[in-house]
Design an enzyme around this catalytic site. Structure first.
Site, PDB file in Angstrom:
ATOM      1  CG  ASP A   1      -2.131   0.931   1.000  1.00 35.07           C
ATOM      2  OD1 ASP A   1      -2.088   1.745   0.060  1.00 35.07           O
ATOM      3  OD2 ASP A   1      -3.101   0.860   1.777  1.00 35.07           O
TER       4      ASP A   1
HETATM    5  C1  BGC Z   1      -5.091   3.302   0.324  1.00 31.19           C
HETATM    6  C2  BGC Z   1      -5.247   2.297  -0.793  1.00 31.19           C
HETATM    7  C3  BGC Z   1      -5.140   2.986  -2.128  1.00 31.19           C
HETATM    8  C4  BGC Z   1      -3.804   3.707  -2.199  1.00 31.19           C
HETATM    9  C5  BGC Z   1      -3.555   4.411  -3.505  1.00 31.19           C
HETATM   10  C6  BGC Z   1      -3.863   4.170   0.150  1.00 31.19           C
HETATM   11  O1  BGC Z   1      -3.893   5.245   1.039  1.00 31.19           O
HETATM   12  O2  BGC Z   1      -5.030   2.629   1.563  1.00 31.19           O
HETATM   13  O3  BGC Z   1      -6.470   1.622  -0.670  1.00 31.19           O
HETATM   14  O4  BGC Z   1      -5.280   2.066  -3.163  1.00 31.19           O
HETATM   15  O5  BGC Z   1      -3.757   4.674  -1.153  1.00 31.19           O
HETATM   16  O6  BGC Z   1      -4.325   5.540  -3.619  1.00 31.19           O
END
Ligand code: BGC
Length: 764
Positions: free
Chosen positions: A276
Site C-alpha cells: 500500500d
Molecule cells: C489506500 C489504498 C489505495 C492507495 C492508492 C492508500 O492510502 O489505503 O487503498 O489504493 O492509497 O491511492
C-alpha cells in the site's frame, strides 16, 4: 591535425556503431526471456523497477520530468524503454475508476461512473450482478488508459466504526470472498488487472500505518484470511496489495509467512504483490517477504541500492521479484499497445449502476404495507441528504462522477411533486453552509455538517401539502480515520426530526419513511418505532437516488439483505471494548480478543439480541421454502442440498436463500452456526418456483484447529439450516460425518507476538 580529425571521426563511428549494436542486441520484453531481460539490467535498473512513481513523487530522477500518464492515477510502475519495459498505470477503486475528470493539458473530460459502494454491492448477495458491475468498471479502466484497478477491498467489517467499512463487503468471510471473486472476474474479463486489498487484517484506520493487530491463528485463518483465500483460489487477481498495519508483530508487507508461505505456497497465488502507498518501513524485509513492488516507493531506492551493493540482500531475491513484475507488465493493455478510446459507454454503465443500486438496499421496516407507495403524488422531503445524495465515501475510494442524482431531483424526474417551501428551506441551508465553508473541496461540506434543526411550525406546515414524508439521514466517512462513537448514534436533532415529523404526519393519517443514506452501521432502536417504513439505502453510487425512488414507488422490489448485523447498541459489538486498540488515545496494539466471534457468530452464540440480524431484509412479496433434500445423510466427499423456493406473494421478486451449518463441537469450540453458502434466485413471478442448489465440500465442514494447524471436520451430526436470514430459518435437515477428518494441513505460522486473551462460549 587532419589525421587527428580523421582518427576522431573513425573512433566516433566505432563507438556509435558498437553502442547501437548493443542497443539492438539488448533483449526486449515480450520477445526475449524474462531471465535475459533481468540479466541485462544494471543494479540501478533493478532498483528502479522494484518501485513505482506516485503520490507526491512523480518526478523521473533521470530526466527531471513529471511522469504522470493518466491524470489522477494513484501511481505507475517504472519503464525501461531500452529493454522494452513499458509502464503500467495503477488507479483507485473500488466503487469505480478514480481519475481526474479534467486531465491537465487535454481538452477532454474523463468522468467515471460511480457504482454502488462495496457494502451496497454485497447487500445484493448477487454474484452475477457484481460480476457485471466489475465488467463495466473494468471497461472504464481499459478505455481511460489504466492497467489496474486497485480493488476489490475485502477486509472484514469487524467493527462498525472502521472508517473504511463502506469500501469493504461484509462481516462474513464467505460473502467477502464470493463477492470479491465475482468482482475480480468481472474487471479482469476486460484484460485489465485488479489488486486485491488490503492484505491483511486492516480493520482499523486509527494509526493505520503502525497499529499492530494481535490475532489468534484460528481467527486469522477462519475470519481475516478466509475471504482472501477464496478470491485468490477462485479468480486469481493479477496483483495483491499488502496492508499498512502490522500483524502479530510484523508489517504485513515485510511478512514472508503471510505473503509467501500462505498466499503463494498454500493458495497458489501466481501474481505480483505490491505495498500500500508508503506502507512498511524496511525495504529489504519487504523484498525478502515477496512484496515485489513498493508503491510509490521512490524513497527506498537509495536504501535498496546500498543493500544490494553491500550484499545485504541476495540478488536472487530481487530477480525473483523482478520476474513477477515483468510477468505482470506483459499482461497489461499498455504493454500490448492497446489504444484506449477515452469513450467508455457511460450511459450504459449508469444503467448498470442503477440496477445494481436497486438490489443493494435493505427494506428494514414496512408497517402496514406503507411501501410501495399507493396514491402518493406529493412528497415532503426532510433532511439535508434528501437534497445532497451521498453517492460514496471519501478518500481513495471516491469516484469523480459527473453527476449524482439527488433524491428530490429523482422524485421530480419520476413525476412526483416535491413540496416546495421545504425544498427552499434546505436549499437555503445548503447554500449558506457551502458558501461559509473554507474547504477547497465543497463536495463533502453538507455531508459532514450537522443536520438542520427545524422548528415544529416548519414541520407541521408541510403536512397539508404532502401525501407522505420522507426523512433522509446521511453519514459519510473515509480512510485515515475511524468514525467516533458519537457517529454511531443519531444526533438529538436527527432523532427529534424523526419524532416530530412522525407525530405531525401521523396525526393527519399520513405515513413517514426514513431513508438511510449511510456508509456504515448506525444505532436504530431509539428511533425506529416512529416511522412506518425504513429503507437502508447505503451509499449506492451516482444512481442511488434514482434507485431509492424505484423502490419506494414499487418499480423495483427490494431484495437486498444485510451482509452484517445491526446491533442494539454499540456496546454490544464484540470488539467494542478493544477498538481501536491499546492505549485507546494512541493505540499501538489492537487485541482481537473476540477471536472468531465476529458479527452474527458472536450475537447468536452468546444470545445477544440484535436490532436487525445478519441476512435480514424485507420484500414486497413473500417466499415459501419447501422440499429440502440432501444427496445423502452420510458425508463422504460432498453433500448436495436442494430446495424449492416459491414466490407466494403478489409481486415479482428475488429471494436470497442462505445456508447455515450447525457443526458438532467435540474438540473445537464453534459458533452456533455459520454461513456456508448463499444463492439469489432469479426474478420470480407470483406463483413461480425455483430449485436452489448448494454443494458442501469437506472444507465447508471444517474449522481451524490451531494445535495441529489443520482444517478439521469433526465427526458427528451436522445440521443444515436454510433461511431467509440467520434467524429466520425455514428448513432443516441433518447428515452425519462418521469419522473426524483432517481436511487440510497448513503451516503453523503467524502466531501472535503477544498473548491474546480470547472470549469463549465455553468459559463460565
Ligand atoms: C489506500 C489504498 C489505495 C492507495 C492508492 C492508500 O492510502 O489505503 O487503498 O489504493 O492509497 O491511492
Amino acid at each position: 591535425m587532419k589525421k587527428n580529425i580523421l582518427l576522431n571521426a573513425f573512433l566516433f563511428l566505432v563507438v556509435t556503431f558498437t553502442y547501437s549494436q548493443n542497443i539492438k542486441n539488448e533483449p526486449k520484453l515480450g520477445k526475449d526471456k524474462i531471465g535475459d531481460i533481468i540479466a541485462a539490467m544494471t543494479l540501478e535498473d533493478k532498483v528502479y523497477l522494484l518501485m513505482g512513481l506516485g503520490d507526491a513523487n512523480w518526478t523521473n530522477p533521470a530526466s527531471g520530468e513529471k511522469t504522470v500518464i493518466i491524470d489522477g492515477e494513484a501511481g505507475r510502475t517504472w519503464d525501461i524503454p531500452r529493454l522494452g519495459i513499458t509502464p503500467a498505470v495503477l488507479t483507485d477503486g473500488p466503487a469505480g475508476l478514480r481519475i481526474n475528470p479534467h486531465p491537465e493539458g487535454l481538452n477532454i473530460t474523463r468522468y467515471c461512473t460511480a457504482f454502488p459502494t462495496a457494502t451496497a454491492l454485497a447487500t445484493s448477495w448477487n454474484t452475477e450482478l457484481v460480476e457485471n458491475v466489475g465488467k463495466a468498471i473494468g471497461n472504464e479502466v481499459l478505455e481511460y488508459g489504466s492497467d489496474v484497478l486497485l480493488a476489490p477491498a475485502i477486509n472484514i467489517h469487524r467493527n462498525p466504526l472502521c472508517g473504511r467499512n463502506f469500501e469493504y463487503y461484509s462481516e462474513d468471510p464467505i460473502i467477502a470472498g464470493k463477492i470479491g471473486a465475482a468482482m475480480v472476474r468481472g474487471i479482469q474479463s476486460n484484460g485489465v488487472g485488479t489488486s486485491l486489498k488490503h492484505y491483511a487484517a486492516n480493520n482499523i484506520e486509527t494509526n493505520r500505518n503502525s497499529i499492530n493487530a494481535v490475532i489468534s491463528q484460528r481467527a486469522l485463518r477462519e475470519i481475516y484470511l478466509r475471504g482472501f483465500e477464496i478470491v485468490v483460489k477462485e479468480s486469481q487477481p493479477w496483483t495483491v496489495m499488502s496492508s499498512y498495519n502490522r500483524l502479530n508483530g510484523f508489517y504485513t508487507s515485510e511478512n514472508y509467512d503471510l505473503i509467501t508461505t500462505i498466499l503463494r505456497d498454500e493458495w497458489k497465488f501466481e501474481g505480483m504483490v505490491m505495498s500500500d502507498w508508503w506502507g512498511g518501513v524496511d525495504a529489504v524485509a519487504q523484498m525478502n517477504a515477496g512484496n515485489d513492488l513498493l508503491m510509490p516507493g521512490c524513497s527506498q531506492r537509495e536504501e535498496l541500492l546500498k543493500a544490494l551493493k553491500n550484499k545485504m540482500i541476495n540478488e536472487a531475491v530481487i530477480d525473483r521479484n523482478l520476474a513477477r513484475i515483468l510477468t505482470f507488465i506483459l499482461k497489461t493493455p499498455r504493454f500490448k499497445g492497446y489504444v484506449f478510446s477515452d469513450k467508455p459507454d457511460l450511459n450504459g454503465h449508469a444503467l448498470i449502476s442503477r440496477n445494481a443500486a436497486g438490489e443493494g438496499m435493505v427494506l428494514l421496516k414496512n408497517d402496514k404495507n406503507t411501501l410501495p407507495f399507493q396514491n402518493i403524488k406529493r412528497v415532503a422531503l426532510f433532511g439535508k441528504t434528501s437534497y445532497r445524495y451521498i453517492a460514496g465515501g471519501t478518500g481513495s475510494g471516491e469516484v469523480n462522477y459527473e453527476h449524482a442524482a439527488t433524491i428530490n431531483e429523482s422524485f421530480e424526474n419520476s413525476g412526483f411533486k416535491v413540496v416546495k417551501p421545504l425544498e427552499d428551506i434546505y436549499a437555503y441551508f445548503i447554500d449558506t453552509i457551502t458558501k461559509a465553508s473554507k474547504d477547497d473541496n465543497k463536495k463533502f461540506v453538507v455531508d459532514f455538517h450537522p443536520e438542520l434543526a427545524l422548528n415544529k411550525e416548519q414541520i407541521i406546515s408541510q403536512v397539508k401539502d404532502a401525501d407522505i414524508a420522507i426523512i433522509t439521514i446521511g453519514r459519510n466517512a473515509g480512510e485515515g480515520a475511524d468514525r467516533p462513537v458519537s457517529d454511531f448514534s443519531l444526533t438529538d436533532v436527527e432523532k427529534q426530526l424523526i419524532r416530530e415529523v412522525s407525530e405531525a404526519f401521523h396525526s393527519a393519517n399520513k405515513k413517514v419513511v426514513v431513508v438511510l443514506n449511510i456508509g456504515g452501521v448506525i444505532a436504530t432502536p431509539d428511533w425506529r418505532d416512529f416511522p412506518d417504513a425504513i429503507l437502508l439505502a447505503w451509499q449506492n453510487g451516482q444512481e442511488g437516488a434514482n434507485a431509492i425512488v424505484d423502490i419506494l414507488k414499487g418499480k423495483v422490489n427490494p431484495s437486498g439483505k444485510l451482509p452484517m448485523s445491526f446491533p442494539m447498541a454499540y456496546a454490544d459489538v464484540p470488539s467494542a471494548k478493544y477498538f481501536p486498540g491499546e492505549p485507546p488515545e494512541n493505540p499501538v496494539n489492537a487485541f482481537y480478543s473476540e477471536g472468531i466471534y465476529v458479527g452474527y457468530r458472536y450475537y447468536e452464540t452468546f444470545n445477544i439480541p440484535t436490532a436487525y440480524e445478519f441476512g435480514y431484509g424485507l420484500s414486497y412479496t413473500q417466499f415459501e421454502y419447501s422440499n429440502i433434500r440432501l444427496s445423502s445423510d452420510v458425508f463422504e466427499n460432498e453433500i448436495v442440498v436442494k430446495l424449492d423456493v416459491k414466490n407466494t406473494g403478489k409481486k415479482e421478486g428475488k429471494e436470497v436463500v442462505q445456508l447455515y451449518l450447525h457443526a458438532p463441537d467435540a474438540e473445537i469450540e464453534k459458533p452456533i452456526q455459520e454461513l456456508k453458502g448463499f444463492v439469489k434466485t432469479r426474478l420470480l413471478k407470483p406463483g413461480e418456483s425455483q430449485e436452489v442448489t448448494f454443494t458442501l465440500d469437506a472444507r465447508a465442514l471444517a474449522s481451524f484447529w490451531t494445535n495441529i494447524s489443520s482444517w478439521v471436520a469433526e465427526k458427528g451430526i451436522y445440521e443444515v439450516r436454510l433461511g431467509a436470514s440467520s434467524k429466520d430459518i425455514r428448513l432443516k435437515s441433518n447428515f452425519t460425518l462418521p469419522e473426524t477428518k483432517v481436511v487440510e494441513k497448513v503451516h503453523s505460522v503467524l502466531y501472535p507476538n503477544r498473548p491474546v486473551n480470547e472470549i469463549s462460549s465455553q468459559k463460565p
